[in-house]
Design a protein around this motif. Structure first.
Motif, PDB file in Angstrom:
ATOM      1  N   ILE A 107     -16.442  -4.708  11.764  1.00 45.57           N
ATOM      2  CA  ILE A 107     -16.051  -3.846  10.645  1.00 45.57           C
ATOM      3  C   ILE A 107     -15.489  -4.703   9.513  1.00 45.57           C
ATOM      4  N   LYS A 108     -15.489  -4.126   8.300  1.00 41.89           N
ATOM      5  CA  LYS A 108     -15.101  -4.926   7.136  1.00 41.89           C
ATOM      6  C   LYS A 108     -13.594  -4.948   6.930  1.00 41.89           C
ATOM      7  N   ARG A 109     -12.968  -3.803   7.080  1.00 43.54           N
ATOM      8  CA  ARG A 109     -11.532  -3.772   6.757  1.00 43.54           C
ATOM      9  C   ARG A 109     -10.757  -2.781   7.635  1.00 43.54           C
ATOM     10  N   VAL A 110      -9.467  -3.060   7.712  1.00 42.06           N
ATOM     11  CA  VAL A 110      -8.577  -2.175   8.477  1.00 42.06           C
ATOM     12  C   VAL A 110      -7.355  -1.861   7.619  1.00 42.06           C
ATOM     13  N   ILE A 111      -7.027  -0.585   7.550  1.00 39.26           N
ATOM     14  CA  ILE A 111      -5.830  -0.180   6.791  1.00 39.26           C
ATOM     15  C   ILE A 111      -4.715   0.075   7.801  1.00 39.26           C
ATOM     16  N   ILE A 112      -3.589  -0.563   7.586  1.00 37.51           N
ATOM     17  CA  ILE A 112      -2.493  -0.430   8.553  1.00 37.51           C
ATOM     18  C   ILE A 112      -1.191  -0.047   7.849  1.00 37.51           C
ATOM     19  N   PRO A 113      -0.571   1.038   8.287  1.00 36.55           N
ATOM     20  CA  PRO A 113       0.725   1.384   7.679  1.00 36.55           C
ATOM     21  C   PRO A 113       1.848   0.520   8.252  1.00 36.55           C
ATOM     22  N   ILE A 114       2.793   0.191   7.411  1.00 31.76           N
ATOM     23  CA  ILE A 114       3.998  -0.492   7.903  1.00 31.76           C
ATOM     24  C   ILE A 114       5.122   0.523   7.761  1.00 31.76           C
ATOM     25  N   ASN A 115       5.493   1.080   8.877  1.00 26.33           N
ATOM     26  CA  ASN A 115       6.538   2.089   8.858  1.00 26.33           C
ATOM     27  C   ASN A 115       7.866   1.368   9.072  1.00 26.33           C
ATOM     28  N   LEU A 116       8.728   1.390   8.075  1.00 25.85           N
ATOM     29  CA  LEU A 116       9.967   0.605   8.192  1.00 25.85           C
ATOM     30  C   LEU A 116      10.817   1.049   9.373  1.00 25.85           C
ATOM     31  N   ARG A 117      10.710   2.323   9.704  1.00 29.72           N
ATOM     32  CA  ARG A 117      11.491   2.823  10.851  1.00 29.72           C
ATOM     33  C   ARG A 117      11.044   2.158  12.163  1.00 29.72           C
TER      34      ARG A 117
END
Lengths: 322, 490
Positions: A107-117
């Motif tokens: 796959i070309k890309r991965v979106i990852i959230p950074i949850n500060l909690r």
């Protein structure tokens, strides 16, 4: 007696041999990993790995479209795959990235959230948020085969994969900045129905007021993700999830936004060094975009308006880095 | 210490190792220490209470033996009974009212002690001179949690018997333990995954789900309790001690009286010997006393009704001082009474109406009817409140009508099933149904000397394959976690 011991030993060996074959097949496959395999086979080019900010958290909310659903419709040229779970965090994302990197379907890309909690002691150290079984499942090779085959018998013998015990978790220190303010157990009235202003303040302190260090294991996981992305030509797009900073400010005036900005800056700087894109939405949304009344303390759970806005930000971010 | 824990496995291995290599005169004391250690884990207060009550029984039983006066003997017995029954009531009532946990094996060890005292009083056995042996009889660790309730005259002499290494007994015991684990962890605990939510919250389940849960519970309680018994019998067998079995194909009984002769047999015989017969004698004597016309000779039916209903109601209360247990016991008493008073007319009708060729189908109809009655009464045994029990009973009785109505609907019979059972949990439901079939097979295999017989007749290769299969099935399909045995709560 000798005959008995010999026969028992033989039985033990036979059971181990059969278990090597059977255990691998009876190891419960997590539906999310099945879903990932399916999506990879279907030829997705972008994967959104999400957490609790992806979904609706109020029962009465009429429009329950998820963030991923909204995003998918905003980026028609992309083949978006989705894999989310409420309490996912950087450690399990790292295993997913490793798994994807070794997959024959690229796959070309991965979106990852950074949850500060997720960096807070209450999330980072919670035994049930360690996802050790999923990590085993996501591994490949002989070691993984062995672990899958003997996962159940070893658990049966009390060898547990929860690396953190409940007692250890409750004993974890809590910090406001670098100042120690008790332990997790002191703030553990999460499901209390009657709560005071102090309770809410305590929760905010527990979840967001720590000073993030670059030694944090989830920071290291985040940097490993960035590294694996570069090595395997997978574009990693991080974004820091928005927090209802306006509501939190009522409890920690001036301090809250400052701490969030400090922690976000650390993350951004580290990722910048790794030449990995990051979108900071931590203080991008106002209070009207959140829905946290059910949990009684302000946090990062979004209502439909918030999910719409984050979807918009992410679509622009994606286009910018295409 | 949970009997299905690694700690218990280590404890058992240590006890078995020590027992095998210890000198004969030390062995009973080793078992006593093991029993005391096992019980001590459940709490020091409960342990102290148990010790105190054993001491009282020891003193009372030796008192009975010492005196020649019948009056004094009776006082000793009554004092011991007062303490034992007081212990039972004293813990059961607060436990039922405030949902407290009972001392481990309370109902079982109290019944063992009562039988010991009554047997000493009746002169069936001599009182045990050695208090440690009496202590061992009460605290024998394979039995203390949930029985079987064995008589002192049968068990104590076995502790003194010379132990010899018996390969057949040890392997037989190990097979029984494996079989018991299979029943408990794979069958009972898997069934519990479906029954527990329904009994906890019956209002939120459709009638199909309720019907299945009630049926599942019938098998769950059997698999759970007989599984425990198999493990207990197996452990005792390894150390060369024979303890009685509690079950003999109870769900193949052709009548309710037969069911009680096959279900929890050590409790049934205890109730018969120490409650039903004394009550029957008491009622008989009372009627005899007041009747001038020797009418008591024709009142055996009435005596049976009184005695059996009271015995079974008390049996219900033995499980817990709640309305649900009381109603469960009372209805069993009523069914037993009905079976008794109609036995002659039924036999007569059977001879007249059922041709010889129909004997077998008729037998199966009787089995099915008995099973249905018992299953419906389990609702009272399991339900949390009496209101829940009536609600569940109504839903089960109305189930055929619901099925009929559902056939005309869009989703058919599936509309009566909880959504998650046919969706997310379908694979688990399939495993459960396979478990039920397995349960039936176990049910039919067990009577003819059970496991040992079944295995010994097979070729060595097949036998070993079965051993491996059982262990692998336990490991891979067992439900692990500290799921207590149903009967340990009594």
């Amino acid at each position: 007696m000798k005959a008995l011991i010999l026969k028992l030993a033989l039985l033990f060996i036979l059971v181990i041999l059969v278990q090597l074959v059977v255990g691998h097949h009876t190891f419960e496959i997590d539906s999310r990993i099945d879903s990932l395999d399916k999506q990879l086979k279907e030829g997705i080019d972008t994967l959104y790995l999400g957490d609790c900010t992806n979904t609706s958290h109020r029962k009465w909310e009429r429009d329950r479209r998820t963030l991923a659903y909204i995003l998918e419709r905003k980026i028609p040229g992309y083949k978006l795959g989705v894999l989310t779970f409420n309490s996912y965090h950087m450690d399990i994302y790292l295993e997913f990235i490793r798994y994807i990197a070794k997959s024959k379907h690229k796959i070309k890309r991965v979106i990852i959230p950074i949850n500060l909690r997720s960096f807070s002691p209450s999330w980072d150290r919670m035994p049930q948020y360690q996802f050790e079984k999923e990590k085993i499942l996501l591994k490949r090779g002989i070691y993984a085969l062995f672990l899958r085959a003997f996962y159940r018998p070893l658990r049966l013998l009390g060898i547990d994969w929860y690396t953190i015990s409940r007692e250890e978790y409750l004993d974890t220190p809590v910090f406001n900045g670098t100042l120690r303010c008790g332990k997790v157990c002191d703030y553990n009235r999460i499901y209390s129905k009657k709560y005071s202003k102090e309770d809410i303040k305590g929760k905010i302190l527990l979840f967001y007021m720590f000073s993030l260090s670059q030694e944090h294991r989830k920071i290291r996981s985040m940097l490993s993700i960035a590294g694996i992305g570069h090595q395997n030509n997978i574009q990693i797009l991080f974004y820091i999830t928005p927090i209802d900073y306006q509501s939190c400010e009522e409890y920690f005036q001036g301090e809250f936004t400052k701490r969030i900005n400090e922690n976000s800056s650390l993350i951004k700087n580290l990722l910048k060094k790794e030449k990995t894109a990051v979108l900071d939405l931590s203080t991008a949304l106002d209070s009207s975009c959140f829905t946290w009344k059910d949990t009684f303390y302000p946090n990062e759970q979004l209502n439909i308006s918030g999910r719409e806005k984050v979807g918009e930000y992410l679509s622009l971010f994606l286009k910018e880095h295409n | 210490m949970h009997i299905l824990s690694v700690e218990f496995l280590l404890f058992l291995m240590a006890v078995l190792g020590g027992y095998t290599f210890a000198p004969q005169r030390v062995r009973p004391y080793l078992l006593l220490v093991a029993g005391l250690f096992f019980y001590f884990q459940s709490g020091t207060v409960y342990f102290a209470i148990l010790m105190g009550s054993i001491l009282i029984d020891y003193l009372c039983s030796t008192g009975i033996n010492r005196t020649d006066s019948q009056k004094e003997k009776r006082y000793y017995l009554l004092f011991s009974l007062f303490c034992n029954i007081g212990l039972l009531i004293g813990f059961h009532i607060p436990a039922s009212l405030f949902h407290l946990i009972l001392p481990l094996g309370l109902s079982f060890y109290v019944f063992k002690k009562i039988s010991y005292m009554v047997d000493v009083y009746r002169g069936v056995i001599l009182p045990e001179k050695n208090p440690f042996l009496l202590g061992l009889y009460v605290t024998f660790f394979p039995q203390i949690e949930s029985g079987p309730i064995q008589r002192a005259g049968d068990l104590i002499p076995q502790f003194l018997r010379e132990y010899t290494f018996d390969y057949g007994k040890i392997t037989g015991g190990l097979k029984l333990i494996a079989w018991g684990l299979l029943k408990k962890i794979v069958i009972a605990d898997r069934l519990a995954m479906f029954t527990n939510p329904v009994f906890r919250n019956p209002g939120s389940y459709p009638s199909g789900g309720i019907g299945l849960a009630v049926l599942f519970y019938s098998f769950q309680v059997y698999a759970d309790f007989s599984g425990y018994t198999d493990i207990a019998v197996g452990i005792a067998q390894i150390i060369g001690i024979d303890i009685p079995d509690n079950f003999n194909r109870p769900y193949s009984a052709t009548g309710i009286a037969q069911f009680w002769r096959r279900w929890h047999m050590t409790l049934s015989t205890w109730l018969r010997d120490y409650l039903f017969l004394p009550l029957a004698v008491f009622f008989s004597n009372t009627i005899k006393h007041f009747s001038k016309l020797n009418a008591y000779k024709h009142m055996d039916g009435l005596i049976y009704i009184f005695s059996s209903t009271l015995t079974m109601t008390l049996c219900g209360l033995w499980h817990g001082f709640t309305w649900t247990f009381m109603v469960w016991g009372f209805f069993h008493g009523i069914l037993l009474s009905l079976a008794f008073i109609t036995r002659k007319s039924r036999k007569h009708l059977r001879k007249k109406l059922i041709p010889k060729t129909m004997k077998t189908p008729y037998k199966y109809i009787r089995i099915l009817l008995t099973f249905s009655n018992v299953t419906l009464l389990w609702i009272f045994f399991r339900a949390q409140t009496l209101q829940d029990a009536w609600f569940l009973l109504r839903r089960v009785i109305m189930l055929p009508l619901d099925i009929f109505n559902s056939l005309t609907g869009k989703d058919g019979i599936l509309s009566l099933m909880p959504e998650e059972w046919i969706g997310k949990s379908l694979s688990k439901l399939i495993i459960v149904i396979v478990c039920m079939i397995l349960m039936y097979i176990i049910h039919y295999i067990q009577p003819h000397d059970g496991m040992r017989e079944m295995f010994s007749k097979r070729h060595r290769v097949i036998r070993w394959m079965l051993y491996v299969l059982i262990i692998v099935v336990i490991i891979n399909f067992g439900v692990f976690g500290d799921v207590p045995f149903i009967y340990t709560q009594f």
